[in-house]
Design a protein around this motif. Sequence first.
Motif, PDB file in Angstrom:
ATOM      1  N   SER A  87      14.391  62.281 -50.962  1.00 10.40           N
ATOM      2  CA  SER A  87      13.257  61.447 -51.389  1.00 10.40           C
ATOM      3  C   SER A  87      11.945  61.966 -50.813  1.00 10.40           C
ATOM      4  CB  SER A  87      13.487  60.005 -50.981  1.00 10.40           C
ATOM      5  OG  SER A  87      13.669  59.899 -49.577  1.00 10.40           O
ATOM      6  N   THR A  90       9.537  64.172 -52.880  1.00 13.12           N
ATOM      7  CA  THR A  90       8.718  63.617 -53.958  1.00 13.12           C
ATOM      8  C   THR A  90       7.249  63.946 -53.727  1.00 13.12           C
ATOM      9  OG1 THR A  90      10.249  61.806 -54.407  1.00 13.12           O
ATOM     10  CG2 THR A  90       7.948  61.486 -55.054  1.00 13.12           C
ATOM     11  N   THR A 112       9.866  63.903 -58.683  1.00  8.18           N
ATOM     12  CA  THR A 112      10.250  62.621 -58.110  1.00  8.18           C
ATOM     13  C   THR A 112      11.741  62.623 -57.812  1.00  8.18           C
ATOM     14  OG1 THR A 112       8.514  61.500 -59.369  1.00  8.18           O
ATOM     15  CG2 THR A 112      10.248  60.126 -58.427  1.00  8.18           C
TER      16      THR A 112
END
Length: 115
Positions: A87, A90, A112
């Motif tokens: 994550s 991103t 993303t």
Amino acid sequence: QAQLAESGGGLVQPGESLRLSCVASGIYFIWYDMSWYRQAPGKQRELVATIFSTNHTSYASSVKARFTISRDNAKKTMHLQMNSMQSEDTAVYYCRAQLGSRDFWGQGTQVTVSS
């Protein structure tokens, strides 16, 4: 006129892979040091990886062993293979071409990582 065009961004899940491309035009590509940068929301733009005109490479510690930068001088193209994505990856990813005082940026491509 020099132009850099990124592509390959998108939405992936954690642990998945993505490959970005940057196609250059208007420059003698083989002479340029090429880099990928990224900018996450609310954060400063940071250097991800560089491939020099000599083909030597360097990586930010946060992506080393997960990302691979490469270039195809014949096609004036640079790639960033991103594996085991997290994550924290991103961001908007930008390519940059540098040769002395000559310094060009692409428009960026959104990446993303989310489940």
